[in-house]
Design a protein around this motif. Structure first.
Motif, PDB file in Angstrom:
ATOM      1  N   THR A  36      43.807  48.435  47.965  1.00 56.00           N
ATOM      2  CA  THR A  36      43.581  48.231  46.534  1.00 56.00           C
ATOM      3  C   THR A  36      43.810  49.351  45.585  1.00 56.00           C
ATOM      4  N   ASP A  49      32.954  44.511  38.291  1.00 55.76           N
ATOM      5  CA  ASP A  49      33.948  44.035  37.723  1.00 55.76           C
ATOM      6  C   ASP A  49      34.526  42.883  38.574  1.00 55.76           C
ATOM      7  N   SER A  51      37.159  41.357  38.982  1.00 59.74           N
ATOM      8  CA  SER A  51      38.723  41.426  39.837  1.00 59.74           C
ATOM      9  C   SER A  51      38.234  42.344  40.947  1.00 59.74           C
ATOM     10  N   ARG A  85      35.422  33.736  45.662  1.00 62.38           N
ATOM     11  CA  ARG A  85      36.986  34.545  45.065  1.00 62.38           C
ATOM     12  C   ARG A  85      37.475  33.780  43.964  1.00 62.38           C
ATOM     13  N   GLU A  89      38.000  35.063  39.886  1.00 59.90           N
ATOM     14  CA  GLU A  89      39.060  34.924  39.358  1.00 59.90           C
ATOM     15  C   GLU A  89      39.299  34.237  37.937  1.00 59.90           C
ATOM     16  N   ARG A  92      37.784  36.071  35.004  1.00 58.65           N
ATOM     17  CA  ARG A  92      38.352  37.396  34.328  1.00 58.65           C
ATOM     18  C   ARG A  92      38.747  37.003  33.105  1.00 58.65           C
TER      19      ARG A  92
END
Length: 92
Positions: A36, A49, A51, A85, A89, A92
């Motif tokens: 990452t 966060d 993300s 996930r 996503e 965001r």
């Protein structure tokens, strides 16, 4: 296709469980940080966060044995981690 009826709070909780799983193994944690580009300090600053949380789940999805081990360790089904996930996503 993964159905995404995951509650956002549930998605965050599952992702935090998964991130804890990743970070509890030094080799896996090192791979996650390398993959990452995060540092321990960055990670601490952005733990909520979406993300970053999605990245932890993506990291596990990239290596199915880790995803399965995480599911077994946390008590979440692998499919629910993938759904989390997707929910993160979209947040965001």
């Amino acid at each position: 296709m993964v159905r995404n009826d995951t509650n956002p709070d549930d998605a965050v909780a599952r992702a935090l469980d998964a991130l804890t799983f990743v970070l509890n193994d030094p080799l896996r944690a090192g791979r996650f940080l390398d993959t990452t580009g995060l540092t321990p300090d960055n990670l601490r600053e952005c733990l909520t966060d979406p993300s970053v949380l999605a990245a932890a789940l993506t990291f596990l999805e990239a290596h199915e044995p880790d995803l399965i081990a995480c599911a077994e360790s946390t008590g979440h089904r692998p499919e629910s981690l993938v759904a989390a996930r997707h929910a993160l996503e979209q947040a965001r």
